[in-house]
Write an enzyme that holds these catalytic residues in place. Sequence first.
Site, PDB file in Angstrom:
ATOM      1  N   VAL A 145       0.535  -1.106  -0.173  1.00 34.44           N
ATOM      2  CA  VAL A 145       0.410   0.144   0.191  1.00 34.44           C
ATOM      3  C   VAL A 145       0.683   1.057   0.019  1.00 34.44           C
ATOM      4  CG1 VAL A 145      -1.642   0.978   1.356  1.00 34.44           C
ATOM      5  CG2 VAL A 145      -2.043  -1.443   0.888  1.00 34.44           C
TER       6      VAL A 145
ATOM      7  N   GLU B 186     -11.354   4.747   2.161  1.00 33.57           N
ATOM      8  CA  GLU B 186     -12.279   4.451   1.024  1.00 33.57           C
ATOM      9  C   GLU B 186     -11.370   3.027   0.307  1.00 33.57           C
ATOM     10  OE1 GLU B 186     -14.168   6.017  -1.903  1.00 33.57           O
ATOM     11  OE2 GLU B 186     -14.606   4.284  -2.088  1.00 33.57           O
TER      12      GLU B 186
ATOM     13  N   GLU C 290      -2.821 -15.361  -0.790  1.00 33.49           N
ATOM     14  CA  GLU C 290      -1.963 -15.154  -0.013  1.00 33.49           C
ATOM     15  C   GLU C 290      -1.159 -16.633   0.429  1.00 33.49           C
ATOM     16  OE1 GLU C 290      -0.685 -12.681   1.945  1.00 33.49           O
ATOM     17  OE2 GLU C 290      -2.493 -11.325   0.792  1.00 33.49           O
TER      18      GLU C 290
ATOM     19  N   LYS D 228     -15.373  -6.236   5.312  1.00 33.57           N
ATOM     20  CA  LYS D 228     -16.141  -5.077   3.597  1.00 33.57           C
ATOM     21  C   LYS D 228     -17.468  -4.784   3.627  1.00 33.57           C
ATOM     22  CE  LYS D 228     -11.970  -6.401   0.943  1.00 33.57           C
ATOM     23  NZ  LYS D 228     -11.537  -6.875   0.159  1.00 33.57           N
TER      24      LYS D 228
END
Length: 444
Positions: A14, A129, A190, A205
């Site tokens: 990220v 977001e 993963e 989510k």
Amino acid sequence: MQEVNFGIIGSGTVGGGVLKAIQRNGPLMSSRLGVRLTLLKVAVKNKAKTRPVPVPASLMCTRWEEVVRDPRIHVVIEAVGGTKTAKAIVMKSLASGKVVVTANKALISAHGEEIFEAAQRYGVNFYYEAAVGGGIPIIKVLREGLVGNRINRIYGIVNGTCNYILTRMKLEGLEFDEVLKDAQRLGYAEAEPSLDVDGDDAMHKTGILASLAHGFWVNPKQIHMEGIRAISRMDIQFAERLGYTIKLLGIVKKLEKTSGPGRRRKGFVPVQVSVFPTLVPNSHVLASVNHEFNAIFMRGDVVGDTLYYGRGAGQDATASAVLSDLADAALDLKTGNMNRIPPFVPHEGEGTVLDIDEVVSRYYVRLSVVDRPGTLAKIATILGRSKIGISSVIQPEGHEGESVPLILMIHDASHAAMNRALTEIGRLPVIKAAPTMIRVETFD
Ligand code: HSE
């Protein structure tokens, strides 16, 4: 021009993505916003490490506190992941009067209410977001684009790993374990895949979407979740023959009529919030969302049906969403109004998550049965006694041996009733394996 300085904590997927994107489009963003955006610090674990996106030495520091304590920094981008250090970073940043941006859905799911309260108390903002749908600006859709709507339905394919696995199982006729191994080799899953394949990531989510849509904070413990490990190639193939595709869906449904808590607790709106594999009719647009892509189908009472599609994960998609938050943070600072888009606003009416036992659905049931006269009658008797209607029965040709598959399509039934009936059916001597039950969505 207004100056807004920011720092990034973490330089993994990220953090590195945000660095790369800001190097590429920072000047464009600055001119669009009328704000000069300057990256002042990047906190990394190890200065000596070689990174795919090199961090300029002049920006590097090794302690996150150096970013949070820097009085010149207005916005902190939390990109360390996990919940422990991330929470400390967020709370300390907010307490220092800094706007916080994060992509961390697990953090928000676990501590959202506390963080929102802190943001309000310290008069700053908190943006997330990238936490849902990666590069799809779905939080903005709920908070801004559809602000004039009551959201009656949300159906989301919000986990790219599961969608990738289910897509390949369908297209290549493979079993779950085979695709998972290959997905891990290719970097689509993963090494420790349980957060994705057991449904937790989609649950986090879906809970965030439900909370924003209905204005009450959904406790993750109230969300019924099933992952995709139990989905077999056989189910995918039978579903296909019946005109369906199996997808892991996050579902948020406002219920108009219920015999559940909505009736018992006056003034409370009952909402189904769940994550489970679902048979999606092939005619529905979500059935064609393939591989690692995400899509969220949302129905507002004014706008009607809407669809949002894109990459739900990956460095660039996440960076795009983080930059959108950085832009909002910059506009807050430019206008001096930190309450312009609050992180979460409770609605006028209170909602309640409908207990899964009371959730009504259609079902696909696969039984492994002894192929002899009377078997179907025994099963039908139990379903009939439970007031569960069968809409069709298929015993596919070409199966021989001690047991054969028997597929039942079931009319609307509650989760509790189906569970009870299937437990009873599972005990019949003619049943040779635990029944498989997958919900069928009609998108009504
Ligand atoms: N692991 C997630 C997925 C992306 O597979 O979609 C990060 O939320």
